[in-house]
Design a protein around this motif. Structure first.
Motif, PDB file in Angstrom:
ATOM      1  N   LYS A 169     -29.732  -6.159  -3.247  1.00 39.02           N
ATOM      2  CA  LYS A 169     -30.260  -5.732  -4.550  1.00 39.02           C
ATOM      3  C   LYS A 169     -29.661  -6.583  -5.679  1.00 39.02           C
ATOM      4  O   LYS A 169     -28.449  -6.617  -5.866  1.00 39.02           O
ATOM      5  N   LEU A 170     -30.547  -7.241  -6.398  1.00 38.51           N
ATOM      6  CA  LEU A 170     -30.139  -8.116  -7.497  1.00 38.51           C
ATOM      7  C   LEU A 170     -30.242  -7.396  -8.837  1.00 38.51           C
ATOM      8  O   LEU A 170     -29.525  -7.700  -9.784  1.00 38.51           O
ATOM      9  N   GLY A 171     -31.145  -6.422  -8.909  1.00 40.49           N
ATOM     10  CA  GLY A 171     -31.319  -5.743 -10.191  1.00 40.49           C
ATOM     11  C   GLY A 171     -32.195  -4.516 -10.052  1.00 40.49           C
ATOM     12  O   GLY A 171     -32.724  -4.223  -8.975  1.00 40.49           O
ATOM     13  N   GLY A 172     -32.302  -3.795 -11.167  1.00 37.09           N
ATOM     14  CA  GLY A 172     -33.131  -2.589 -11.158  1.00 37.09           C
ATOM     15  C   GLY A 172     -33.649  -2.284 -12.551  1.00 37.09           C
ATOM     16  O   GLY A 172     -33.129  -2.792 -13.558  1.00 37.09           O
ATOM     17  N   VAL A 173     -34.685  -1.456 -12.573  1.00 36.06           N
ATOM     18  CA  VAL A 173     -35.355  -1.095 -13.830  1.00 36.06           C
ATOM     19  C   VAL A 173     -35.302   0.418 -13.988  1.00 36.06           C
ATOM     20  O   VAL A 173     -35.540   1.155 -13.030  1.00 36.06           O
ATOM     21  N   LEU A 174     -34.970   0.859 -15.197  1.00 35.62           N
ATOM     22  CA  LEU A 174     -34.941   2.294 -15.484  1.00 35.62           C
ATOM     23  C   LEU A 174     -35.791   2.551 -16.724  1.00 35.62           C
ATOM     24  O   LEU A 174     -35.454   2.095 -17.816  1.00 35.62           O
ATOM     25  N   ILE A 175     -36.906   3.266 -16.545  1.00 30.40           N
ATOM     26  CA  ILE A 175     -37.789   3.580 -17.678  1.00 30.40           C
ATOM     27  C   ILE A 175     -37.555   5.032 -18.072  1.00 30.40           C
ATOM     28  O   ILE A 175     -37.570   5.923 -17.217  1.00 30.40           O
ATOM     29  N   GLU A 176     -37.363   5.268 -19.355  1.00 25.42           N
ATOM     30  CA  GLU A 176     -37.203   6.644 -19.826  1.00 25.42           C
ATOM     31  C   GLU A 176     -38.128   6.864 -21.017  1.00 25.42           C
ATOM     32  O   GLU A 176     -38.368   5.950 -21.809  1.00 25.42           O
ATOM     33  N   LYS A 177     -38.594   8.118 -21.142  1.00 20.05           N
ATOM     34  CA  LYS A 177     -39.345   8.488 -22.354  1.00 20.05           C
ATOM     35  C   LYS A 177     -38.361   9.141 -23.298  1.00 20.05           C
ATOM     36  O   LYS A 177     -37.544   9.955 -22.867  1.00 20.05           O
ATOM     37  N   TYR A 178     -38.428   8.774 -24.563  1.00 16.10           N
ATOM     38  CA  TYR A 178     -37.544   9.416 -25.548  1.00 16.10           C
ATOM     39  C   TYR A 178     -38.318   9.619 -26.839  1.00 16.10           C
ATOM     40  O   TYR A 178     -38.769   8.644 -27.454  1.00 16.10           O
ATOM     41  N   LYS A 179     -38.498  10.887 -27.222  1.00 19.66           N
ATOM     42  CA  LYS A 179     -39.322  11.230 -28.381  1.00 19.66           C
ATOM     43  C   LYS A 179     -40.667  10.502 -28.240  1.00 19.66           C
ATOM     44  O   LYS A 179     -41.269  10.592 -27.189  1.00 19.66           O
ATOM     45  N   ASN A 180     -41.088   9.728 -29.261  1.00 21.07           N
ATOM     46  CA  ASN A 180     -42.376   9.057 -29.071  1.00 21.07           C
ATOM     47  C   ASN A 180     -42.195   7.594 -28.681  1.00 21.07           C
ATOM     48  O   ASN A 180     -43.038   6.752 -28.931  1.00 21.07           O
ATOM     49  N   SER A 181     -41.053   7.303 -28.050  1.00 23.28           N
ATOM     50  CA  SER A 181     -40.855   5.915 -27.616  1.00 23.28           C
ATOM     51  C   SER A 181     -40.611   5.838 -26.119  1.00 23.28           C
ATOM     52  O   SER A 181     -40.331   6.847 -25.463  1.00 23.28           O
ATOM     53  N   ILE A 182     -40.726   4.633 -25.618  1.00 22.38           N
ATOM     54  CA  ILE A 182     -40.411   4.373 -24.219  1.00 22.38           C
ATOM     55  C   ILE A 182     -39.231   3.416 -24.196  1.00 22.38           C
ATOM     56  O   ILE A 182     -39.203   2.439 -24.959  1.00 22.38           O
ATOM     57  N   ILE A 183     -38.279   3.720 -23.334  1.00 21.44           N
ATOM     58  CA  ILE A 183     -37.110   2.849 -23.240  1.00 21.44           C
ATOM     59  C   ILE A 183     -37.143   2.143 -21.895  1.00 21.44           C
ATOM     60  O   ILE A 183     -37.264   2.788 -20.850  1.00 21.44           O
ATOM     61  N   ILE A 184     -37.041   0.823 -21.966  1.00 25.89           N
ATOM     62  CA  ILE A 184     -37.022   0.020 -20.742  1.00 25.89           C
ATOM     63  C   ILE A 184     -35.595  -0.482 -20.564  1.00 25.89           C
ATOM     64  O   ILE A 184     -35.096  -1.240 -21.398  1.00 25.89           O
ATOM     65  N   GLY A 185     -34.938  -0.054 -19.504  1.00 29.06           N
ATOM     66  CA  GLY A 185     -33.584  -0.538 -19.213  1.00 29.06           C
ATOM     67  C   GLY A 185     -33.638  -1.487 -18.024  1.00 29.06           C
ATOM     68  O   GLY A 185     -34.283  -1.183 -17.015  1.00 29.06           O
ATOM     69  N   ILE A 186     -32.978  -2.616 -18.167  1.00 27.78           N
ATOM     70  CA  ILE A 186     -32.953  -3.594 -17.065  1.00 27.78           C
ATOM     71  C   ILE A 186     -31.514  -4.007 -16.791  1.00 27.78           C
ATOM     72  O   ILE A 186     -30.763  -4.349 -17.709  1.00 27.78           O
ATOM     73  N   GLY A 187     -31.148  -3.957 -15.520  1.00 29.26           N
ATOM     74  CA  GLY A 187     -29.848  -4.477 -15.092  1.00 29.26           C
ATOM     75  C   GLY A 187     -30.077  -5.579 -14.066  1.00 29.26           C
ATOM     76  O   GLY A 187     -30.824  -5.365 -13.098  1.00 29.26           O
ATOM     77  N   ILE A 188     -29.492  -6.746 -14.291  1.00 31.34           N
ATOM     78  CA  ILE A 188     -29.606  -7.851 -13.319  1.00 31.34           C
ATOM     79  C   ILE A 188     -28.213  -8.449 -13.115  1.00 31.34           C
ATOM     80  O   ILE A 188     -27.548  -8.825 -14.097  1.00 31.34           O
ATOM     81  N   ASN A 189     -27.770  -8.522 -11.865  1.00 28.50           N
ATOM     82  CA  ASN A 189     -26.456  -9.115 -11.586  1.00 28.50           C
ATOM     83  C   ASN A 189     -26.543 -10.625 -11.745  1.00 28.50           C
ATOM     84  O   ASN A 189     -27.379 -11.275 -11.108  1.00 28.50           O
ATOM     85  N   LEU A 190     -25.680 -11.170 -12.586  1.00 25.52           N
ATOM     86  CA  LEU A 190     -25.723 -12.616 -12.839  1.00 25.52           C
ATOM     87  C   LEU A 190     -24.555 -13.340 -12.166  1.00 25.52           C
ATOM     88  O   LEU A 190     -24.730 -14.319 -11.461  1.00 25.52           O
ATOM     89  N   ILE A 191     -23.336 -12.840 -12.411  1.00 26.90           N
ATOM     90  CA  ILE A 191     -22.124 -13.488 -11.883  1.00 26.90           C
ATOM     91  C   ILE A 191     -21.450 -12.496 -10.929  1.00 26.90           C
ATOM     92  O   ILE A 191     -21.198 -11.349 -11.311  1.00 26.90           O
ATOM     93  N   SER A 192     -21.154 -12.937  -9.706  1.00 31.25           N
ATOM     94  CA  SER A 192     -20.622 -11.998  -8.704  1.00 31.25           C
ATOM     95  C   SER A 192     -19.299 -11.396  -9.164  1.00 31.25           C
ATOM     96  O   SER A 192     -18.534 -12.020  -9.914  1.00 31.25           O
ATOM     97  N   ASN A 193     -19.041 -10.169  -8.704  1.00 29.14           N
ATOM     98  CA  ASN A 193     -17.855  -9.437  -9.143  1.00 29.14           C
ATOM     99  C   ASN A 193     -17.479  -8.468  -8.027  1.00 29.14           C
ATOM    100  O   ASN A 193     -18.361  -7.834  -7.442  1.00 29.14           O
ATOM    101  N   ASP A 194     -16.169  -8.340  -7.750  1.00 29.51           N
ATOM    102  CA  ASP A 194     -15.710  -7.485  -6.643  1.00 29.51           C
ATOM    103  C   ASP A 194     -16.092  -6.020  -6.819  1.00 29.51           C
ATOM    104  O   ASP A 194     -16.107  -5.261  -5.856  1.00 29.51           O
ATOM    105  N   MET A 195     -16.342  -5.625  -8.059  1.00 25.50           N
ATOM    106  CA  MET A 195     -16.681  -4.208  -8.299  1.00 25.50           C
ATOM    107  C   MET A 195     -18.109  -3.859  -7.869  1.00 25.50           C
ATOM    108  O   MET A 195     -18.470  -2.693  -7.754  1.00 25.50           O
ATOM    109  N   LEU A 196     -18.931  -4.881  -7.651  1.00 22.65           N
ATOM    110  CA  LEU A 196     -20.340  -4.605  -7.316  1.00 22.65           C
ATOM    111  C   LEU A 196     -20.470  -4.110  -5.876  1.00 22.65           C
ATOM    112  O   LEU A 196     -19.653  -4.467  -5.019  1.00 22.65           O
ATOM    113  N   PRO A 197     -21.480  -3.287  -5.588  1.00 23.03           N
ATOM    114  CA  PRO A 197     -21.647  -2.767  -4.223  1.00 23.03           C
ATOM    115  C   PRO A 197     -21.882  -3.893  -3.210  1.00 23.03           C
ATOM    116  O   PRO A 197     -22.410  -4.952  -3.567  1.00 23.03           O
TER     117      PRO A 197
END
Ligand code: BT5
Length: 248
Positions: free
Chosen positions: A114-142
């Motif tokens: 898994k390189l990244g993920g998308v989280l869409i949320e509705k908030y009031k009358n807006s939509i929030i698009i959250g994106i996480g993408i791993n760029l630089i490796s790190n020991d804390m990552l799964p």
């Protein structure tokens, strides 16, 4: 610090709980503004269904976009946004070496991880698009994760320049694709997304709904971006990502 990408106001942080939460705090009902929140680290990064998004410092793109007054159907958005991320990542990599996949409905996969993920949320009358993408490796990552700099053709290890480059290109592509989605419909995106699925037509999957396990074969994506499958009794059903857990 505040900068602009096109007509988007970009708020940058060293560290924040979650960029999706910060964009909600910045939401002002009367203002129809296009906001982006990006942070070098998230202390409470969120996945779907209350899962966590591990977000170590200077390791990934952690960003949210808010689309105000967006009344349209949002169910297709995870697929469209994930596809947009894939198209953007392809610009950074050597196509012959790296191939990106979409694990329905919202995971970005490469080399089986898994390189990244998308989280869409509705908030009031807006939509929030959250994106996480791993760029630089790190020991804390799964262990099940991968970062862009671990890919063969990837040369840029400078976090800030890489993150800003991805953020900029992703924003432009996202805006373009959302405009196309709302003016021309989902047809093009559905067709394209099927080419990137980790489970193309005919793949056997197992899913759990209401505590029961079902075996099925993938048929494709529905108009709403749901996964269409054929059960063992040949009945075709459409899976809702909020209701089922898909085991591939
Ligand atoms: C997702 O959830 O994949 C959506 C992730 C969205 C993160 C962004 S970052 C910016 C914005 N602000 C937030 O607070 N969130 C969004 P889901 O499909 O539920 O996957 C979560 C699962 O992915 C976890 O349970 C772990 O197994 C795995 N995981 C967690 N962190 C990961 C990482 N950095 N890389 C790869 N896998 C990870």
């Amino acid at each position: 610090m505040k900068i602009k990408i096109g007509d988007w106001d970009v708020f940058q942080y060293e560290s924040i709980d979650s960029t999706n939460e910060e964009i909600k705090r910045r939401y002002i009902a009367s203002e129809n503004k296009k906001l982006i929140v990006v942070s070098n680290e998230q202390t409470v990064g969120k996945g779907r269904h209350k899962r966590k998004w591990i977000s170590p410092k200077n390791s990934g793109l952690y960003a949210s976009w808010s689309l105000c007054n967006y009344p349209r159907e949002v169910e297709i958005l995870p697929v469209v946004v994930a596809l947009t991320c894939i198209k953007c990542l392809e610009e950074f990599s050597d196509e012959k070496k790296e191939k990106y996949f979409l694990k329905w409905p919202n995971d970005l996969i490469t080399a089986g991880k898994k390189l990244g993920g998308v989280l869409i949320e509705k908030y009031k009358n807006s939509i929030i698009i959250g994106i996480g993408i791993n760029l630089i490796s790190n020991d804390m990552l799964p262990l099940t994760s991968i970062s862009l700099n671990q890919l063969n053709s990837f040369k840029n290890n400078d976090f800030v320049s890489l993150r800003n480059d991805v953020l900029f290109r992703l924003t432009i592509k996202l805006e373009d694709n959302l405009n196309q989605l709302y003016s021309n419909g989902s047809g093009r995106f559905l067709k394209e997304a099927q080419e990137y699925l980790t489970t193309p037509r005919g793949t056997s999957i197992r899913f759990i709904k209401d505590n029961t396990v079902f075996n099925a074969k993938v048929v494709g994506l529905s108009q709403e971006g749901r996964l269409k499958v054929e059960l063992e009794n040949k009945k075709v059903v459409i899976l809702n990502s909020e209701e089922v857990s898909v085991n591939l």
